[in-house]
Design an enzyme around this catalytic site. Sequence first.
Site, short mmCIF file in Angstrom:
data_model
loop_
_atom_site.label_atom_id
_atom_site.label_comp_id
_atom_site.label_asym_id
_atom_site.label_seq_id
_atom_site.Cartn_x
_atom_site.Cartn_y
_atom_site.Cartn_z
N SER A 50 -21.44 25.42 4.94
CA SER A 50 -21.96 26.79 4.99
C SER A 50 -22.21 27.23 6.43
CB SER A 50 -23.22 26.89 4.13
OG SER A 50 -23.57 28.23 3.89
N ASP A 195 -19.81 28.11 -1.83
CA ASP A 195 -20.53 27.34 -0.82
C ASP A 195 -20.55 25.84 -1.12
OD1 ASP A 195 -22.62 26.26 0.84
OD2 ASP A 195 -23.50 28.24 1.00
#
Length: 349
Positions: A50, A195
């Site tokens: 991320s 993610d």
Amino acid sequence: MKRILSIDGGGIRGIVPGMILVALEEKIQRATNNPDARLTDYFDFFAGTSTGGILLSILLCPLGEEHTQQKYTAKQALDIYLKHGSEIFAAKRWRRFLSRFGLLSELYDSDILEGILYDYFGDTRLSELIKPCIITAYNIELRKNHLFRQQKAISHGESRDFYIRDVCRATSAAPTYFSVAEIFSLAGTRYPLIDGGVFAHNPSLSALLEVIKSYNTYKINDIWILSLGTGLSKISYNYEDFKKKRAISIGPALVDIMSSSSAESTDYFLKQLFRSVNRPENYIRIEPGNLSSIDPAMDAASTANIQKIVSLGDKLVSENEELLNQIVSEVIQDKKDNKERSVWNFLKN
């Protein structure tokens, strides 16, 4: 010794590890008396999830066509949050209103993030990054972890290669915050990804396994990891509130719980693993121990909170001054002792 730099997810709290990166790079420049020295020259392998995936992608972005020099400084990597953080996490009132009633699946407009990523990377490819790395994501249709492997992009060509802007979009597609990233390899294969924090908020363990597999002659005690965290949220959630709210409205809380528990588990496993081979010093974890001075939400990107996060990062650098100096001394000496070392020779698999 193979040295890994790993950076956690955490949204706007990526400012914290970003400031550690800046401190390390500046210390290396002073210690070597070389203002052009770059942090990436002193590590062999990189991993990010991320916000961490975005930071390391900027660090590894190449300058020119030879793909051997770092285009951006650590300070320029940090600037993606200092200059654009409020822009990335800016939701119009109508989006916030609709999301409260479950009428919108994501809070933020991904077009803004995509535009900023394009400005940084243009058409740079995963295969062109200057050092070996992995960046995490999760395939929602195949229901499996997805690792963007720079070595695979090199060895397998366009079927495993991606524009790095798309890699960053995918690794940061946190559920309820940004829409699912539908990206394509350079060969045209479709990947619906979210993610990587859903399974590896702290990607250090994934990096360790990747290095052991790729450098198949190396054992755990030949590996050293610097793991940079964004701090663990300790927000307490009320049982009754969870029962009463719509699923979409508790999404951010679930992401917070999931990412924190994932990072804690990985940290525990790695500490035990390195202790088992009598090398506890080979795993160094630096992260804030207390987030009470800031709003810890990953999208809390108001100007005031960004300033508070910068203060928290500065405090973390100060508290770890001696450790950072020790790390710099060791990586510089290691580089001197291994002038002929080339990580590329080991990445043929």
